[in-house]
Scaffold this motif. Structure first.
Motif, PDB file in Angstrom:
ATOM      1  N   PHE A 417      24.394  35.861  40.067  1.00  0.00           N
ATOM      2  CA  PHE A 417      23.734  36.085  41.355  1.00  0.00           C
ATOM      3  C   PHE A 417      24.780  36.110  42.462  1.00  0.00           C
ATOM      4  CE2 PHE A 417      23.644  31.519  40.520  1.00  0.00           C
ATOM      5  CZ  PHE A 417      24.189  30.991  41.673  1.00  0.00           C
ATOM      6  N   PHE A 418      24.430  36.781  43.537  1.00  0.00           N
ATOM      7  CA  PHE A 418      25.259  36.863  44.743  1.00  0.00           C
ATOM      8  C   PHE A 418      24.296  36.634  45.887  1.00  0.00           C
ATOM      9  CE2 PHE A 418      27.575  39.062  48.129  1.00  0.00           C
ATOM     10  CZ  PHE A 418      28.897  38.711  47.873  1.00  0.00           C
ATOM     11  N   PHE A 419      24.200  35.370  46.317  1.00  0.00           N
ATOM     12  CA  PHE A 419      23.118  34.957  47.213  1.00  0.00           C
ATOM     13  C   PHE A 419      23.642  34.795  48.631  1.00  0.00           C
ATOM     14  CE2 PHE A 419      20.187  32.167  49.303  1.00  0.00           C
ATOM     15  CZ  PHE A 419      18.948  32.533  48.793  1.00  0.00           C
ATOM     16  N   LEU A 420      22.967  35.415  49.602  1.00  0.00           N
ATOM     17  CA  LEU A 420      23.374  35.385  50.996  1.00  0.00           C
ATOM     18  C   LEU A 420      22.327  34.669  51.846  1.00  0.00           C
ATOM     19  CD1 LEU A 420      24.568  39.101  51.314  1.00  0.00           C
ATOM     20  CD2 LEU A 420      25.877  37.101  50.560  1.00  0.00           C
ATOM     21  N   PHE A 421      22.792  33.780  52.718  1.00  0.00           N
ATOM     22  CA  PHE A 421      21.915  33.079  53.648  1.00  0.00           C
ATOM     23  C   PHE A 421      21.910  33.837  54.970  1.00  0.00           C
ATOM     24  CE2 PHE A 421      22.880  29.919  50.529  1.00  0.00           C
ATOM     25  CZ  PHE A 421      21.747  29.131  50.447  1.00  0.00           C
ATOM     26  N   SER A 422      20.787  34.461  55.284  1.00  0.00           N
ATOM     27  CA  SER A 422      20.643  35.203  56.524  1.00  0.00           C
ATOM     28  C   SER A 422      19.636  34.475  57.405  1.00  0.00           C
ATOM     29  CB  SER A 422      20.201  36.645  56.235  1.00  0.00           C
ATOM     30  OG  SER A 422      20.178  37.421  57.404  1.00  0.00           O
ATOM     31  N   SER A 423      19.189  35.117  58.452  1.00  0.00           N
ATOM     32  CA  SER A 423      18.317  34.459  59.424  1.00  0.00           C
ATOM     33  C   SER A 423      17.272  35.423  59.952  1.00  0.00           C
ATOM     34  CB  SER A 423      19.159  33.926  60.590  1.00  0.00           C
ATOM     35  OG  SER A 423      18.352  33.543  61.680  1.00  0.00           O
ATOM     36  N   LEU A 424      16.162  34.860  60.421  1.00  0.00           N
ATOM     37  CA  LEU A 424      15.147  35.694  61.052  1.00  0.00           C
ATOM     38  C   LEU A 424      15.705  36.380  62.296  1.00  0.00           C
ATOM     39  CD1 LEU A 424      13.927  34.207  63.831  1.00  0.00           C
ATOM     40  CD2 LEU A 424      12.765  32.802  62.154  1.00  0.00           C
ATOM     41  N   SER A 425      16.833  35.874  62.835  1.00  0.00           N
ATOM     42  CA  SER A 425      17.467  36.525  63.984  1.00  0.00           C
ATOM     43  C   SER A 425      17.887  37.945  63.635  1.00  0.00           C
ATOM     44  CB  SER A 425      18.690  35.727  64.446  1.00  0.00           C
ATOM     45  OG  SER A 425      18.310  34.477  64.957  1.00  0.00           O
ATOM     46  N   LEU A 502      13.316  31.441  43.919  1.00  0.00           N
ATOM     47  CA  LEU A 502      12.705  32.772  43.805  1.00  0.00           C
ATOM     48  C   LEU A 502      13.738  33.865  44.003  1.00  0.00           C
ATOM     49  CD1 LEU A 502      10.259  34.765  43.777  1.00  0.00           C
ATOM     50  CD2 LEU A 502      10.132  34.403  46.255  1.00  0.00           C
ATOM     51  N   MET A 503      14.552  33.738  45.044  1.00  0.00           N
ATOM     52  CA  MET A 503      15.482  34.811  45.373  1.00  0.00           C
ATOM     53  C   MET A 503      16.695  34.838  44.459  1.00  0.00           C
ATOM     54  SD  MET A 503      13.739  36.259  47.507  1.00  0.00           S
ATOM     55  CE  MET A 503      14.906  37.559  47.899  1.00  0.00           C
ATOM     56  N   MET A 504      17.049  33.726  43.850  1.00  0.00           N
ATOM     57  CA  MET A 504      18.112  33.759  42.839  1.00  0.00           C
ATOM     58  C   MET A 504      17.669  34.576  41.642  1.00  0.00           C
ATOM     59  SD  MET A 504      19.600  29.865  42.994  1.00  0.00           S
ATOM     60  CE  MET A 504      20.547  30.071  41.472  1.00  0.00           C
ATOM     61  N   ARG A 505      16.399  34.467  41.266  1.00  0.00           N
ATOM     62  CA  ARG A 505      15.875  35.289  40.182  1.00  0.00           C
ATOM     63  C   ARG A 505      15.888  36.761  40.573  1.00  0.00           C
ATOM     64  NH1 ARG A 505      13.192  32.173  36.356  1.00  0.00           N
ATOM     65  NH2 ARG A 505      12.558  30.078  37.001  1.00  0.00           N
ATOM     66  N   ARG A 506      15.649  37.048  41.835  1.00  0.00           N
ATOM     67  CA  ARG A 506      15.589  38.429  42.296  1.00  0.00           C
ATOM     68  C   ARG A 506      16.959  39.013  42.609  1.00  0.00           C
ATOM     69  NH1 ARG A 506      10.296  39.266  46.162  1.00  0.00           N
ATOM     70  NH2 ARG A 506       8.735  38.596  44.634  1.00  0.00           N
ATOM     71  N   SER A 507      18.001  38.243  42.354  1.00  0.00           N
ATOM     72  CA  SER A 507      19.348  38.748  42.596  1.00  0.00           C
ATOM     73  C   SER A 507      19.759  39.742  41.533  1.00  0.00           C
ATOM     74  CB  SER A 507      20.350  37.579  42.636  1.00  0.00           C
ATOM     75  OG  SER A 507      21.607  38.004  43.095  1.00  0.00           O
ATOM     76  N   ARG A 508      19.115  39.681  40.363  1.00  0.00           N
ATOM     77  CA  ARG A 508      19.473  40.599  39.283  1.00  0.00           C
ATOM     78  C   ARG A 508      19.233  42.038  39.720  1.00  0.00           C
ATOM     79  NH1 ARG A 508      16.425  36.722  36.585  1.00  0.00           N
ATOM     80  NH2 ARG A 508      14.645  38.119  36.514  1.00  0.00           N
ATOM     81  N   PRO A 509      20.159  42.944  39.410  1.00  0.00           N
ATOM     82  CA  PRO A 509      19.990  44.342  39.848  1.00  0.00           C
ATOM     83  C   PRO A 509      18.907  45.040  39.065  1.00  0.00           C
ATOM     84  CG  PRO A 509      21.919  44.143  38.444  1.00  0.00           C
ATOM     85  CD  PRO A 509      21.425  42.743  38.674  1.00  0.00           C
ATOM     86  N   GLY A 510      18.240  45.981  39.737  1.00  0.00           N
ATOM     87  CA  GLY A 510      17.240  46.815  39.074  1.00  0.00           C
ATOM     88  C   GLY A 510      15.875  46.187  39.069  1.00  0.00           C
ATOM     89  N   GLY A 511      14.845  47.028  39.294  1.00  0.00           N
ATOM     90  CA  GLY A 511      13.466  46.596  39.186  1.00  0.00           C
ATOM     91  C   GLY A 511      12.943  45.835  40.380  1.00  0.00           C
ATOM     92  N   ARG A 512      13.780  45.587  41.403  1.00  0.00           N
ATOM     93  CA  ARG A 512      13.328  44.828  42.555  1.00  0.00           C
ATOM     94  C   ARG A 512      13.365  45.656  43.830  1.00  0.00           C
ATOM     95  NH1 ARG A 512       9.965  40.799  41.546  1.00  0.00           N
ATOM     96  NH2 ARG A 512      10.758  39.417  39.928  1.00  0.00           N
ATOM     97  N   GLN A 513      13.730  46.928  43.723  1.00  0.00           N
ATOM     98  CA  GLN A 513      13.725  47.784  44.896  1.00  0.00           C
ATOM     99  C   GLN A 513      12.924  49.029  44.575  1.00  0.00           C
ATOM    100  OE1 GLN A 513      17.067  48.382  47.302  1.00  0.00           O
ATOM    101  NE2 GLN A 513      18.291  46.780  46.395  1.00  0.00           N
TER     102      GLN A 513
END
Length: 692
Positions: A417-425, A502-513
């Motif tokens: 996984f390549f997880f990024l912390f972003s913001s509602l900003s 949840l989002m670590m699971r969705r880090s895998r490429p394909g099938g989520r876009q």
């Protein structure tokens, strides 16, 4: 659509669906024609399932050159089987198969469709003369068919129309001809049929493949095998074009079908078995990999690191400007090591590629995943912001994330996984944070870029955090209170950790876009949390910055809908009672109602949480002492009811408005004068159990 009753279950078979394709995974000893590993088509009720148990006679082996989606188009449509033929709704699945069968036996074809696009399709794809294609929306086809056949009619009518159009179709049948009825509306409605036409030896035959497959499986098997033989002989082809929906969008598939405007077979694709198992299993991090946590020695980073250890991580690398200066005997590090986790710390700037490369080289194990949580706040009004202030804020997130992306490419051990912390900003903006908003927007875009490259990536756009994170440290609490005053919903640590998994699971490429012409671009690898207001968006004193953003129209409409549906207590009360009965089966309700609160683990800390929940979800203002001093849940419920009764009676209302939250859904109930104690008590029970 509430037109037909659901399929009946008999002999352990049944349920939604009637056709499918797949692979045989198990056979009984008496099965002779099929074996494990065979690719098959099947016509059987209950096909909307990841596993289907059915009879051998309802299956047929697929040729190697036939794909699963193509194979699925065959069972129902070619299981329905002339001279001259009138095919109604000819651009549908059964209609397209009937055209191929009719052409195979050399019949002259007349057909009906609903629009010009379908006419063009039939002319170009099957070479049907334009003069042989009529309108299926009214009875004008009767006049045209009789004119084209010199008043004789056709030998076979394949009918799926109902009402007046069924009777018009019946009049199209020639002497000694047959009308094959595959629709069900007139059967269910017990419609009458003109008897005089039977005098010229006309026949009316109702065909229901559900009945055939259930009562005549040997006949069904012969139809399936015959369809495969026709395919292998090159006489027929799979129905196309195909419109595929993945299983998560099955509701969209059912909504797409009744419109009657499509020219295609609609397929629901179930996920691969491995994917199902992986998504349903608890998250487990690898002990043979190191996990890089960038900018993660604050309260938020430490919370995440502890959570990672609970999930199986045994090697964590902290990388920030000050991480290397933290003593090795720091109590927090010693706590992690006591749990079997090896900790590495490195000081440096993620904005500098040389620092990032140094950390990667020095990692004690191959890096299996990245958490990018770096930030350096530098707030200022946009017209007063200097270039240095812009760079200070954007550098760690923009250049730093790009350094991580580039330097972790093409490694022997790919990232999980390549997880990024972003913001509602980055989505809604905040006053004085143009640089911060821009940096987070870059993170959101990079996830799309990496996913398009087949690389793991996901991002969480986080709202205001209350108990951990930047805003809870030092003088930043003033900023937290200012944001809270704008009526923004405040998140807590568990909200973040649940979303993180949840989002670590969705880090895998394909099938989520995916891309949809109706909704534009949608990315399942980017999710925002905390986009909620503690007041209705239409309230005058609501100062949420995105309250007028058109993108939040759905949120506003949802709140309006709830306000309107509160006038329908019967429906909403039933929803609440269903949930209450479900929970009541899981616990000893009578025992819990009378038990002392202390025996349920309600101490001073839990009381504070419970007070906050009752105030937010129910609207009652109880003190901590009132909660701790309650003899039981019944007593606590009584205090809550009394507080509400006094509050709403003062407003002159006839009833009491109570808001109840269950997990991710909430219902709003309006009780009359006879306010029942039980719902309030039960809400308290549910939340106490949740807190424990």
């Amino acid at each position: 659509m509430n037109i037909l009753a659901g399929p009946k279950r008999t002999h352990g078979e049944g349920g939604p669906g009637c056709e499918c394709s797949g692979v045989v995974t198990r056979v009984r000893p008496d099965v002779k024609g099929l074996k494990v590993g065979d690719r098959v088509i099947s016509i059987a009720a209950g096909s909307f399932a990841t596993k289907l148990m059915t009879r051998e006679n309802l299956c047929a082996k697929m040729p190697d050159n036939l794909g699963f989606s193509e194979g699925e188009t065959i069972p129902c449509v070619y299981g329905t089987r002339g001279q001259t033929v009138l095919i109604h709704s000819a651009a549908g699945g059964v209609g397209l198969s009937a055209i191929q069968v009719a052409q195979m036996v050399g019949a002259k074809i007349y057909c009906t469709v609903s629009n010009a696009e379908k006419i063009d399709f039939l002319v170009k794809r099957f070479g049907i003369p334009r003069t042989h294609i009529f309108n299926s929306q009214d009875s004008s086809f009767l006049r045209h068919v009789m004119a084209a056949t010199n008043g004789w009619g056709v030998n076979v009518v394949l009918n799926s129309l109902s009402g007046e159009l069924l009777h018009a179709s019946w009049k199209c049948v020639a002497e000694f001809g047959v009308m094959v009825e595959i629709g069900k509306r007139d059967f269910i409605g017990q419609a009458a049929l003109s008897m005089d036409l039977f005098e010229q030896d006309r026949s009316f035959q109702g065909v229901d493949l559900t009945q055939i497959s259930s009562q005549r499986p040997v006949l069904m098997n012969s139809l399936l095998r015959r369809a495969i033989q026709f395919f292998e002989g090159g006489h027929i082809k799979p129905i196309g074009p195909i419109r595929e929906f993945d299983a998560a969008r099955v509701k969209d598939a059912f909504r797409y079908m009744p419109k009657g405007q499509h020219i295609r077979k609609i397929i629901v694709m179930l996920p691969e078995p491995g994917q199902i198992a992986q998504d349903s299993l608890p998250l487990h991090l690898r002990s043979d990999r190191a996990y890089l946590l960038v900018g993660g020695l604050g309260g938020l980073g430490r919370s995440i690191a502890s959570w990672m250890v609970e999930k199986g991580a045994r090697h964590i690398i902290f990388f920030s400007r000050s991480a290397g200066s933290v003593p090795k005997d720091d109590p927090y590090f010693r706590e992690l090591e006591a749990q079997g986790c090896f900790v590495q710390t490195f000081s440096g700037s993620v904005s500098k590629a040389v620092d990032v490369a140094r950390v990667i080289r020095a990692a004690g194990k191959p890096i299996g995943g990245v958490f990018q949580a770096s930030m350096v706040p530098s707030n200022a009004a946009i017209n007063e912001m200097t270039f240095d202030q812009w760079q200070i804020e954007t550098g760690p997130k923009v250049q730093g994330t790009w350094n991580l992306h580039k330097l972790l490419l093409n490694r022997k051990e790919p990232l999980d996984f390549f997880f990024l912390f972003s913001s509602l900003s980055g989505l809604a903006g905040q006053i004085g944070q143009a640089n911060y908003a821009a940096a987070n927007t870059f993170l959101d875009a990079l996830v799309q870029f990496r996913q398009a490259q087949g690389l793991p990536a996901s991002v969480l756009d986080i709202g205001v955090m209350d108990d951990v994170g930047f805003l809870t440290q030092g003088n930043n609490t003033d900023i937290l209170e200012a944001l809270r005053a704008t009526t923004l919903h405040v998140l807590h640590e568990q909200d973040l950790l649940d979303s993180l998994e949840l989002m670590m699971r969705r880090s895998r490429p394909g099938g989520r876009q995916w891309s949809s012409s109706q909704f534009g671009f949608v990315s399942g690898s980017q999710v925002g949390i905390g986009f909620r207001s503690s007041l209705p968006l239409l309230a005058r004193n609501n100062r949420t910055i995105w309250r007028h953003d058109p993108r939040m129209a759905v949120y506003r409409q949802a709140r309006v809908f709830l306000a309107e549906t509160s006038a329908n207590p019967g429906y909403l009360l039933q929803q609440f009672e269903d949930k209450a009965l479900f929970l009541a089966k899981e616990i000893d309700l009578e025992l819990l109602l009378e038990a002392p609160l202390s025996s349920l683990g309600v101490d001073s800390l839990v009381s504070i949480e419970l007070r906050h929940w009752i105030r937010q979800k129910i609207g009652a203002e109880l003190t901590v002492l009132e909660i701790v001093g309650s003899a039981s849940l019944v007593d606590l419920g009584g205090k809550t009811v009394s507080q509400l009764r006094g509050r709403y009676a003062a407003l002159g209302l006839r009833g009491y408005y109570i808001r109840i939250s269950f997990e991710f859904s909430f219902v709003e109930l309006f009780f009359g004068r006879g306010l029942c104690l039980f719902p309030v008590v039960f809400v308290c029970i549910h939340d106490i159990l949740y807190l424990l």
